[in-house]
Design a protein around this motif. Structure first.
Motif, PDB file in Angstrom:
ATOM      1  N   SER A 134       0.690  -1.087  -0.057  1.00 17.47           N
ATOM      2  CA  SER A 134      -0.478  -0.472   0.136  1.00 17.47           C
ATOM      3  C   SER A 134       1.050   1.175   0.034  1.00 17.47           C
ATOM      4  N   LEU A 135       1.819   1.444   0.752  1.00 15.82           N
ATOM      5  CA  LEU A 135       2.886   2.659   0.685  1.00 15.82           C
ATOM      6  C   LEU A 135       3.364   2.490   0.071  1.00 15.82           C
ATOM      7  N   GLU A 136       3.394   1.438  -0.749  1.00 10.34           N
ATOM      8  CA  GLU A 136       4.934   1.504  -2.710  1.00 10.34           C
ATOM      9  C   GLU A 136       3.496   2.255  -3.241  1.00 10.34           C
ATOM     10  N   ARG A 148      -1.726  12.235   3.623  1.00  3.30           N
ATOM     11  CA  ARG A 148      -2.630  11.993   4.967  1.00  3.30           C
ATOM     12  C   ARG A 148      -2.545  10.550   4.531  1.00  3.30           C
ATOM     13  N   ALA A 149      -3.069  10.083   3.421  1.00  2.07           N
ATOM     14  CA  ALA A 149      -3.155   8.260   3.338  1.00  2.07           C
ATOM     15  C   ALA A 149      -2.317   7.591   4.222  1.00  2.07           C
ATOM     16  N   VAL A 150      -0.606   7.818   3.725  1.00  2.00           N
ATOM     17  CA  VAL A 150       0.253   7.265   4.505  1.00  2.00           C
ATOM     18  C   VAL A 150       0.014   7.496   5.831  1.00  2.00           C
ATOM     19  N   ARG A 151      -0.075   8.699   6.400  1.00  2.00           N
ATOM     20  CA  ARG A 151      -0.639   8.806   7.764  1.00  2.00           C
ATOM     21  C   ARG A 151      -1.457   7.852   8.305  1.00  2.00           C
ATOM     22  N   ASP A 152      -2.677   7.664   7.489  1.00  2.00           N
ATOM     23  CA  ASP A 152      -3.516   6.898   8.000  1.00  2.00           C
ATOM     24  C   ASP A 152      -3.113   5.367   7.611  1.00  2.00           C
ATOM     25  N   LYS A 155      -0.992   4.506  11.505  1.00  2.00           N
ATOM     26  CA  LYS A 155      -1.983   4.490  12.429  1.00  2.00           C
ATOM     27  C   LYS A 155      -2.592   3.227  12.478  1.00  2.00           C
ATOM     28  N   ALA A 156      -2.840   2.568  11.269  1.00  2.00           N
ATOM     29  CA  ALA A 156      -3.946   1.574  11.240  1.00  2.00           C
ATOM     30  C   ALA A 156      -3.302   0.244  11.437  1.00  2.00           C
ATOM     31  N   PRO A 157      -1.918  -0.440  11.444  1.00  2.00           N
ATOM     32  CA  PRO A 157      -1.742  -1.526  11.014  1.00  2.00           C
ATOM     33  C   PRO A 157      -2.013  -3.000  10.813  1.00  2.00           C
TER      34      PRO A 157
END
Length: 192
Positions: A134-136, A148-152, A155-157
């Motif tokens: 997802s990060l990629e 914001r999407a990266v922060r979210d 936060k919810a791994p």
């Protein structure tokens, strides 16, 4: 943000909820300061991330995937017996920090509790692999709002139901073991 590793940090993080003690892994003053630094660093990294080239993003993701392979070799190569032995050692270590010297019956009890813990390492590994994928995607595409999407995401791994179920089960087992250990400590203290 609570990110558990596949190793013995699981024990400390889960047991902290039962005991309220902040000396467990991930909850001490130093760890809270590190979390604040991590949040500030994340802000800085997201700003910097906007300036990275595609090649730099790919190199970063490649490094995460390489670490993922190292984790696979380190954690997933263990058999169930080795996994539970590590959990038992962590429980005993936690018990010593919490109560001092443990009697053999208390050590045995913690070893029995470790036998009831569900394997977490493969679930953790899969969750981490999903997070990297997802990060990629977020970093390569860098569409509006990607920060914001990266922060979210971070936060919810744990998003899979089996991850939540395993954590809940292990928390109940480990909290029960600590509650029993506390009762046994009182019994040993008052009868000797």
């Amino acid at each position: 943000m609570l990110v558990l590793s596949a190793g013995s940090n699981l024990v400390g993080a889960l047991l902290e909820a039962r005991t309220g003690r902040r000396s467990c892994v991930g909850f001490g003053e130093g760890e809270r300061a590190a979390a604040r630094l991590q949040q500030k660093s994340l802000t800085w990294m997201l700003v910097m991330g906007a300036e990275l080239s595609d090649a730099q993003i790919h190199a970063f993701i490649a490094e995460l995937n390489e670490r993922q392979q190292d984790y696979r070799e380190e954690y997933l190569s263990r058999d169930d017996q080795a996994y539970r032995r590590e959990i038992a050692r962590s429980l005993v270590s936690f018990g010593k920090r919490y109560l001092g010297r443990l009697e053999q019956a208390q050590r045995t009890h913690l070893g029995e509790a470790a036998e009831s813990v569900q394997r977490w390492d493969s679930i953790w590994y899969e969750e981490r692999a999903d997070m990297i994928a997802s990060l990629e995607s977020l970093l390569i595409e860098r569409r509006p709002g990607w920060q914001r999407a990266v922060r979210d995401l971070l936060k919810a791994p744990y998003r899979r139901p089996e991850a939540r179920h395993a954590l809940d089960h292990n928390l109940a087992v480990l909290q029960g073991a600590v509650a029993d250990l506390e009762q046994r400590d009182l019994f040993i203290t008052h009868t000797t």
